[in-house]
Design an enzyme around this catalytic site. Structure first.
Site, mmCIF file in Angstrom:
data_model
loop_
_atom_site.group_PDB
_atom_site.id
_atom_site.type_symbol
_atom_site.label_atom_id
_atom_site.label_comp_id
_atom_site.label_asym_id
_atom_site.label_seq_id
_atom_site.Cartn_x
_atom_site.Cartn_y
_atom_site.Cartn_z
ATOM 1 N N ASN B 73 0.823 -1.197 0.000
ATOM 2 C CA ASN B 73 0.000 0.000 0.000
ATOM 3 C C ASN B 73 0.853 1.240 0.000
ATOM 4 O O ASN B 73 1.932 1.286 0.571
ATOM 5 C CB ASN B 73 -0.953 0.019 1.200
ATOM 6 C CG ASN B 73 -0.312 0.591 2.442
ATOM 7 O OD1 ASN B 73 -0.210 1.805 2.603
ATOM 8 N ND2 ASN B 73 0.152 -0.270 3.321
ATOM 9 N N ILE B 75 -0.731 4.617 0.561
ATOM 10 C CA ILE B 75 -1.867 5.516 0.781
ATOM 11 C C ILE B 75 -1.355 6.944 0.990
ATOM 12 O O ILE B 75 -1.942 7.901 0.499
ATOM 13 C CB ILE B 75 -2.706 5.074 2.012
ATOM 14 C CG1 ILE B 75 -3.081 3.592 1.924
ATOM 15 C CG2 ILE B 75 -3.932 5.963 2.188
ATOM 16 C CD1 ILE B 75 -4.019 3.215 0.827
ATOM 17 N N LEU B 77 -0.947 8.535 4.022
ATOM 18 C CA LEU B 77 -1.577 9.254 5.149
ATOM 19 C C LEU B 77 -2.722 10.186 4.730
ATOM 20 O O LEU B 77 -2.889 11.260 5.294
ATOM 21 C CB LEU B 77 -0.521 10.029 5.962
ATOM 22 C CG LEU B 77 0.339 9.174 6.892
ATOM 23 C CD1 LEU B 77 1.479 10.007 7.488
ATOM 24 C CD2 LEU B 77 -0.497 8.564 8.012
ATOM 25 N N ASN B 103 -3.794 6.985 16.189
ATOM 26 C CA ASN B 103 -2.470 6.875 15.576
ATOM 27 C C ASN B 103 -2.107 8.248 15.015
ATOM 28 O O ASN B 103 -2.880 8.841 14.269
ATOM 29 C CB ASN B 103 -2.521 5.820 14.462
ATOM 30 C CG ASN B 103 -1.183 5.619 13.780
ATOM 31 O OD1 ASN B 103 -0.699 6.504 13.079
ATOM 32 N ND2 ASN B 103 -0.588 4.462 13.975
ATOM 33 N N CYS B 134 5.725 5.344 9.045
ATOM 34 C CA CYS B 134 4.975 5.260 7.799
ATOM 35 C C CYS B 134 5.935 5.345 6.630
ATOM 36 O O CYS B 134 6.669 6.329 6.502
ATOM 37 C CB CYS B 134 3.932 6.365 7.675
ATOM 38 S SG CYS B 134 3.054 6.271 6.095
ATOM 39 N N ASN B 196 5.550 -2.067 11.791
ATOM 40 C CA ASN B 196 4.901 -1.419 10.658
ATOM 41 C C ASN B 196 5.365 -2.164 9.397
ATOM 42 O O ASN B 196 6.032 -3.183 9.491
ATOM 43 C CB ASN B 196 5.276 0.069 10.604
ATOM 44 C CG ASN B 196 4.215 0.893 9.871
ATOM 45 O OD1 ASN B 196 3.646 0.431 8.878
ATOM 46 N ND2 ASN B 196 3.961 2.092 10.332
ATOM 47 N N GLY B 248 0.667 -9.495 9.523
ATOM 48 C CA GLY B 248 0.189 -10.734 8.910
ATOM 49 C C GLY B 248 -0.679 -11.604 9.780
ATOM 50 O O GLY B 248 -0.866 -12.783 9.479
#
Lengths: 265, 306
Positions: B73, B75, B77, B103, B134, B196, B248
Site C-alpha cells: 500500500n 496511501i 496518510l 495513531n 509510515c 509497521n 500478517g
C-alpha cells in the site's frame, strides 16, 4: 450491508471468458440498488488478501438470488470462474452508492462498453419496472464478446456496436451519443476509462452518471485505497461512488488500474 | 477465563483491554464504518487511521497492489486531520465501551508535540500510537523511525504533550530494531507496536513501470509474519514494556505465535480487508485454544516460546 456465505445456484460462461453466476443471497439482494457492488472473497487461505469488487448484475424476481457477471482477468476471477453449483462463496455487500434515476426521467440511454454491461442490466430492469423506456448501446471488440440477446430484459431496445464491425455497427458506443442524446432524459454509462474520457470531451446536454473502477481494499471507506480527487473534493470510489456524475470526475487525473484484478466489473 | 491485558502498567491512566485483539491502524478507518458490519465492542481496542495535524490528500493512484500472500500500500496518510477527528469522531468514541487509540504522524518533532497536546484531555481517546514508521510520506514518517535519536526525540515530545498511554509503532526498515526499541522505551514509551510495514515494490510488466503511484509501498499481510514474529521475539527480551505484535495476523494461531514470542497483545490489519470478521475470529480462536489447553490467564502464554 451483510457478510454472508452464499450458495451458488448456477455458473456458466455466457461470453468467452465471461461468467454469469447466480447465488442464493437474499440478505444482500433485498437491500441492493443498481450500481452497487459486492466484495467477493476469492481463493482459499491467505493467498489473495483482497476481495474482488463485482457489480450486482441482477436479482431474482423474489429478491432471494443475486447475479454477478464477471470477466476472468486474473487469479481471483479465475478461481471464482471455477466454482460450481452447490459450492458457496463469501459475499460482502451491498456496497457503495448506485445509479439514481431522476423521478422526472422517462427515456434512459445506457452505454455499455464491454464487461461494463454488468451493472447496466440491473439498472435496465429497475428502470423498465418503473415505466421508463430504455435504450441500451452495447459495445464490444467483436461479435463473440457481445452480451447475449437471450439474457436481455424484455423491453430493452439494444443497439449493437463492434470495433471490428462483425455485428451491428462498426465503431464505439460513444459514436451513438449524437443519435440518441435528444431522446434521452438521462444517460448512464459503464465501461473503460477511455470511453468516459471521450464522453467527458463531448458536450452532452444531459446529466450523465458513470460507474468508475478503481483498485479497492475494503469496500467500506476504511483503507483509503480507492480515493480520488474530484471537483467535489477527495472521494472514496467505494463509499461515495462507484457511481459519479461524469462532470465531477477530473478525467485527466484518473489513471487506469494497472491490474484488471481487484477492480470493479 | 481471563483474556484481559494491561498495556500501560506504568501510566497513570493505564490501558486495560478486555482482550488482546486490536484492529490495526489504517485498516479499520475510524471504527465507525465497521460498526455496521461486526460487533466492534467485542474488540480489545481500535486504533484509528493515521492522523496528521492538517488533512492530507495522500498519494496518487494506484495505492494498492496485491502480491502473493500480501498487499503493498501507498496511501500516503490520506486522512481528515486531527481537528475533524476531535470534533467528529471522538464524540462517537465516547459512547463506546471499546477503547480507541489515535495513531498520529507528523512531519517534524514539533508537529508530533502539537498533535499530542491537542489530544490531551479529549474524551473518547484512551491512548496514542505514535507512527514513526509510515513508509509512504516524503517528509517525516519513516525518517523518525530509522534514526535512534529522532525516534527518541519524537517519543519524548509526545510524552511531554500528553498524559495518556503512549505506544510507539516501530519500523522494520532498520538495521537493528532492538537498538531503536531501547531508546524509545528510555524516552518514555509505555508500550511498543511492531512491526509497521517493510518497504516493497511491484512492477506492471505490460506497462513496464511501477504499479503503485507512489513507486514503493509498505508490504503487509501473511507474507511479512515471520519477519514480524522474529522482531517481536528479539525486542521482547530486551525491553520491559508491553509489546503489541502486528504483521500478517489473520488467525488465532498467528496471534498465538506472536504472544508466545513475547507480545502482550496483537493487531489484526490487512486480514480485515479480506474478512471483516477477522479480529473476532482471532478472539474466538484464542478462547478455544485457552479452553482446550486449560489456560486460565492469557498472560501465562506471553513469551512462552522464549
Amino acid at each position: 450491508m451483510k457478510q454472508i456465505r452464499a450458495q451458488i445456484i448456477s455458473s456458466s460462461e455466457v461470453i468467452p471468458g465471461v461468467y454469469l453466476l447466480w447465488a442464493q443471497a437474499a440478505e444482500i439482494a433485498a437491500l441492493s440498488q443498481p450500481g452497487q457492488f459486492v466484495m467477493v472473497r476469492c481463493g482459499e487461505g491467505y493467498d489473495l488478501m483482497l476481495r474482488r469488487p463485482l457489480s450486482i448484475h441482477g436479482i431474482s424476481q423474489d429478491g432471494s438470488k443475486l447475479a454477478l457477471l464477471f470477466a476472468v482477468v486474473g487469479w481471483g476471477t479465475r478461481w471464482l470462474s471455477q466454482r460450481r453449483q452447490g459450492e458457496s462463496i463469501d459475499l460482502f455487500g451491498p456496497l457503495g452508492r448506485g445509479f439514481v434515476i431522476d423521478p422526472g426521467s422517462r427515456n434512459l440511454l445506457l452505454l455499455a462498453g464491454g464487461i461494463g454491461i454488468a451493472p447496466l442490466i440491473y439498472l435496465a430492469e429497475r428502470a423498465l419496472a418503473a415505466g421508463c423506456s430504455v435504450r441500451l448501446a452495447l459495445g464490444a471488440e467483436t461479435a463473440s464478446q457481445i452480451y447475449p440477446r437471450y439474457l436481455l430484459p424484455e423491453g430493452v431496445e439494444p443497439v449493437i456496436v463492434t470495433a471490428d464491425g462483425s455485428v451491428g455497427e462498426r465503431g464505439l458506443v460513444t459514436d451513438l451519443l449524437p443519435r440518441f442524446i435528444d431522446w434521452a432524459d438521462q444517460i448512464f454509462a459503464c465501461g473503460p476509462i477511455p470511453m468516459y474520457r471521450t464522453m467527458a470531451a463531448t458536450e452532452l446536454a444531459r446529466p450523465v452518471q458513470v460507474l468508475l473502477e478503481q483498485v479497492m481494499g475494503c469496500g467500506l471507506g476504511t483503507c483509503f485505497g480507492c480515493r480520488i480527487e474530484t471537483r467535489q473534493g477527495m472521494k472514496f470510489v467505494c463509499k461515495d461512488g462507484p457511481v459519479f456524475e461524469l462532470r465531477d470526475v477530473i478525467w485527466e487525473e484518473i489513471k487506469e488500474p494497472a491490474s484488471r484484478e481487484a477492480v470493479i466489473l | 477465563m481471563d483474556l484481559s491485558v494491561q498495556l500501560a502498567p506504568n501510566n497513570k491512566h493505564g490501558l486495560l483491554l478486555s482482550n488482546p485483539v486490536i484492529a490495526a491502524s489504517g485498516t479499520f478507518g475510524y471504527g465507525t464504518e465497521h460498526a455496521q458490519v461486526i460487533d466492534i465492542q467485542r474488540l480489545g481496542a481500535i486504533i484509528c487511521k493515521g492522523t496528521t495535524l492538517n488533512p492530507r490528500a495522500g498519494n496518487p493512484q494506484p495505492r494498492l497492489a496485491e502480491t502473493a500472500c500480501g498487499l503493498l500500500n501507498s496511501i500516503g496518510l490520506d486522512n481528515i486531520g486531527v481537528k475533524a477527528l476531535i470534533e467528529d469522531k471522538a464524540p462517537i468514541w465516547c459512547q463506546w465501551h471499546v477503547p480507541v487509540l489515535v495513531n498520529i504522524a507528523g512531519e517534524s518533532i514539533e508537529e508530533y508535540a502539537v498533535l499530542a497536546q491537542m489530544l490531551e484531555g479529549v474524551a473518547g481517546i484512551s491512548g496514542i500510537e505514535v507512527n514513526i514508521s509510515c513508509p509512504n510520506v516524503t517528509a517525516g514518517g519513516m525518517e523518525f523511525g530509522v534514526s535512534a535519536e529522532a525516534a527518541a526525540a519524537v517519543t519524548a515530545a509526545v510524552k511531554r504533550g500528553n498524559s495518556l498511554p503512549i505506544i510507539v509503532k516501530l519500523s522494520p526498515n532498520v538495521t537493528d530494531i532492538v537498538a531503536i526499541a531501547r531508546v524509545v522505551v528510555n524516552a518514555g514509551a509505555d508500550a511498543l507496536s511492531l512491526i509497521n510495514t517493510p518497504k516493497g515494490m511491484a512492477i506492471d510488466i505490460t506497462k513496464r513501470r511501477p504499479i503503485l503511484g507512489g513507486i514503493s509501498g509498505g508490504l503487509s499481510g501473511p507474507a511479512i509474519k515471520p519477519i514480524a514474529i522474529y522482531m517481536v521475539y528479539q525486542v521482547a527480551q530486551e525491553v520491559a514494556v508491553p509489546i503489541i505484535g502486528c504483521g500478517g495476523i489473520a488467525s488465532a494461531d498467528d496471534a498465538l505465535e506472536f504472544i508466545m514470542a513475547g507480545a502482550s497483545a496483537v493487531q489484526v490489519g490487512t486480514a480485515i480487508l479480506g474478512n471483516p470478521r477477522a479480529p473476532l475470529d482471532v478472539l474466538e480462536g484464542l478462547e478455544c485454544f485457552m479452553e482446550r489447553e486449560g489456560i486460565g490467564q492469557l498472560s501465562q502464554l506471553i513469551g512462552a516460546a522464549t
